[in-house]
Design an enzyme around this catalytic site. Structure first.
Site, PDB file in Angstrom:
ATOM      1  N   HIS A 133       0.813  -1.223   0.000  1.00 48.55           N
ATOM      2  CA  HIS A 133       0.000   0.000   0.000  1.00 48.55           C
ATOM      3  C   HIS A 133       0.842   1.268   0.000  1.00 48.55           C
ATOM      4  O   HIS A 133       0.339   2.348   0.296  1.00 48.55           O
ATOM      5  CB  HIS A 133      -0.954  -0.007   1.202  1.00 48.55           C
ATOM      6  CG  HIS A 133      -2.020  -1.063   1.096  1.00 48.55           C
ATOM      7  ND1 HIS A 133      -2.852  -1.432   2.129  1.00 48.55           N
ATOM      8  CD2 HIS A 133      -2.398  -1.834   0.028  1.00 48.55           C
ATOM      9  CE1 HIS A 133      -3.685  -2.376   1.720  1.00 48.55           C
ATOM     10  NE2 HIS A 133      -3.417  -2.656   0.462  1.00 48.55           N
ATOM     11  N   CYS A 145       3.317  12.458 -12.885  1.00 46.33           N
ATOM     12  CA  CYS A 145       4.245  12.879 -13.945  1.00 46.33           C
ATOM     13  C   CYS A 145       5.592  12.182 -13.794  1.00 46.33           C
ATOM     14  O   CYS A 145       6.459  12.325 -14.639  1.00 46.33           O
ATOM     15  CB  CYS A 145       4.434  14.399 -13.916  1.00 46.33           C
ATOM     16  SG  CYS A 145       5.513  14.946 -12.578  1.00 46.33           S
TER      17      CYS A 145
HETATM   18  P1  OAD Z   1      -7.389  -3.088  10.235  1.00 39.17           P
HETATM   19  O1  OAD Z   1      -7.489  -1.922  11.145  1.00 39.17           O
HETATM   20  O2  OAD Z   1      -8.508  -3.348   9.298  1.00 39.17           O
HETATM   21  O3  OAD Z   1      -7.201  -4.395  11.113  1.00 39.17           O
HETATM   22  C1  OAD Z   1      -6.265  -4.443  12.152  1.00 39.17           C
HETATM   23  C2  OAD Z   1      -6.235  -5.844  12.714  1.00 39.17           C
HETATM   24  O4  OAD Z   1      -5.197  -5.891  13.679  1.00 39.17           O
HETATM   25  C3  OAD Z   1      -7.529  -6.279  13.408  1.00 39.17           C
HETATM   26  O5  OAD Z   1      -7.887  -7.574  12.954  1.00 39.17           O
HETATM   27  C4  OAD Z   1      -7.137  -6.326  14.895  1.00 39.17           C
HETATM   28  O6  OAD Z   1      -7.826  -7.333  15.619  1.00 39.17           O
HETATM   29  C5  OAD Z   1      -5.658  -6.632  14.802  1.00 39.17           C
HETATM   30  N1  OAD Z   1      -4.845  -6.174  15.941  1.00 39.17           N
HETATM   31  C6  OAD Z   1      -5.073  -5.131  16.784  1.00 39.17           C
HETATM   32  N2  OAD Z   1      -4.063  -5.014  17.664  1.00 39.17           N
HETATM   33  C7  OAD Z   1      -3.185  -6.006  17.378  1.00 39.17           C
HETATM   34  C8  OAD Z   1      -1.929  -6.406  17.915  1.00 39.17           C
HETATM   35  N3  OAD Z   1      -1.372  -5.754  18.946  1.00 39.17           N
HETATM   36  N4  OAD Z   1      -1.300  -7.465  17.364  1.00 39.17           N
HETATM   37  C9  OAD Z   1      -1.851  -8.134  16.310  1.00 39.17           C
HETATM   38  N5  OAD Z   1      -3.020  -7.803  15.769  1.00 39.17           N
HETATM   39  C10 OAD Z   1      -3.681  -6.745  16.280  1.00 39.17           C
HETATM   40  O7  OAD Z   1      -5.993  -2.946   9.478  1.00 39.17           O
HETATM   41  P2  OAD Z   1      -5.521  -3.665   8.126  1.00 39.17           P
HETATM   42  O8  OAD Z   1      -6.084  -5.030   8.007  1.00 39.17           O
HETATM   43  O9  OAD Z   1      -4.064  -3.499   8.053  1.00 39.17           O
HETATM   44  O10 OAD Z   1      -4.981   0.931   3.747  1.00 39.17           O
HETATM   45  O11 OAD Z   1      -6.218  -2.727   7.052  1.00 39.17           O
HETATM   46  C11 OAD Z   1      -5.941  -2.928   5.695  1.00 39.17           C
HETATM   47  C12 OAD Z   1      -5.877  -1.600   4.976  1.00 39.17           C
HETATM   48  O12 OAD Z   1      -7.054  -0.842   5.223  1.00 39.17           O
HETATM   49  C13 OAD Z   1      -4.749  -0.705   5.458  1.00 39.17           C
HETATM   50  O13 OAD Z   1      -3.537  -1.003   4.817  1.00 39.17           O
HETATM   51  C14 OAD Z   1      -5.240   0.661   5.129  1.00 39.17           C
HETATM   52  C15 OAD Z   1      -6.698   0.530   5.453  1.00 39.17           C
HETATM   53  O14 OAD Z   1      -7.565   1.333   4.738  1.00 39.17           O
HETATM   54  C16 OAD Z   1      -4.356   2.110   3.441  1.00 39.17           C
HETATM   55  O15 OAD Z   1      -4.288   3.033   4.207  1.00 39.17           O
HETATM   56  C17 OAD Z   1      -3.784   2.214   2.074  1.00 39.17           C
END
Ligand code: OAD
Length: 263
Positions: A133, A145
């Site tokens: 990402h 550009c």
């Molecule tokens: P999310 O916020 O959707 O999910 C975070 C996950 O981390 C959840 O399943 C939590 O249960 C878990 N979690 C929380 N604390 C934790 C810890 N200490 N150790 C392990 N796990 C933990 O985040 P992503 O799945 O990364 O895109 O979201 C995907 C994408 O959505 C991101 O890359 C972002 C967002 O829109 C962009 O910004 C480009």
């Protein structure tokens, strides 16, 4: 990048033998791939996106702050939000989970780290991740550009600067909703998913195409191990779910391979 919203399925019932079984799989794996999400950086103090109370998308509108339309509607607003996030990252440190992954990489024939995170913490811990990402530490021209800049320190906090080549706005080099991932980067991630074992750390599994990688690995015969304190959309694919946090579970998981020191 698209998001599949909806409730996560109920978590699979786990037992205390899970960690031992996961270590066993790791001990026999030659090609390991890791997919990390925001949860991997949570214990560094970087907010996740979808955690119910603390997640960024509980407080902010993703279409306003993470889409091209949102940026064009109010460039300074979006720019200030990313400047705030860059500040969070600058004051954060990689946690024990980042360090465990960085230490593990040299102990397998192949160890590919794929991250959805844009915070640069894996790199600071010593890994060389495939950044699906992008990175908030880099800035690119909105008009694409070709201008790109990697020095976040020199960026003004209030208003986005203009591209020195074409005078359009500069924007963070991240993938926004509705945008395609960089093709070569996605291909590298898909190639990495041809592995014996995929670890899926701290992701809700709702954002595609990243969330499709564990299923791809599984289809090719890999085992999938999830590390997440909460249920996720990917649990049903998992051979093992470690129901704990990245900074606690990853050092434990790799310590038993006698390859990785516990931080
Ligand atoms: P999310 O916020 O959707 O999910 C975070 C996950 O981390 C959840 O399943 C939590 O249960 C878990 N979690 C929380 N604390 C934790 C810890 N200490 N150790 C392990 N796990 C933990 O985040 P992503 O799945 O990364 O895109 O979201 C995907 C994408 O959505 C991101 O890359 C972002 C967002 O829109 C962009 O910004 C480009």
């Amino acid at each position: 990048m698209v998001c599949r919203d909806g409730p996560a399925p109920a978590g699979r019932r786990l037992n205390s033998a899970s960690l031992d079984a996961a270590r066993e799989y790791l001990a026999h794996a030659r090609r390991v791939a890791v997919l990390t999400g925001a949860g991997n950086s949570a214990e560094s103090g970087i907010p996740t996106f979808r955690d119910a109370t603390s997640g960024l998308w509980a407080k902010f509108d993703p279409m306003q702050l993470a889409s091209e339309d949102g940026f064009r509607a109010d460039p300074p607003l979006v720019w200030r939000w990313y400047a705030w996030r860059r500040g969070l990252v600058a004051n954060a440190q990689p946690n024990a989970g980042h360090h465990a992954l960085a230490s593990a990489q040299s102990h397998f024939d192949s160890f590919e780290l794929i991250t959805q995170n844009v915070d640069g913490l894996h790199t600071r811990a010593g890994s060389a991740p495939i950044e699906l990402h992008g990175s908030i530490l880099r800035t690119v021209c909105l008009a694409r550009c070709g201008f790109s800049q990697g020095d976040p320190v020199s960026l003004p906090p209030g208003e986005p600067p203009r591209c020195p080549q074409c005078n359009d706005w500069l924007r963070p080099d991240v993938v926004w909703f509705g945008e395609m991932l960089d093709g070569a980067t996605l291909q590298r991630a898909q190639a990495a998913a041809r592995c014996d074992l995929m670890l899926v750390i701290g992701t809700s599994g709702l954002v595609y195409p990243a969330a499709g990688l564990p299923a791809e690995a599984l289809r090719r015969g890999a085992k999938v191990i999830i590390v997440n304190p909460q249920a996720s959309d990917l649990d049903e694919l998992a051979t093992i779910v470690l129901r704990g946090t990245a900074a606690v579970e990853l050092p434990r998981l790799f310590a038993a391979t006698d390859a990785v020191p516990s931080h």
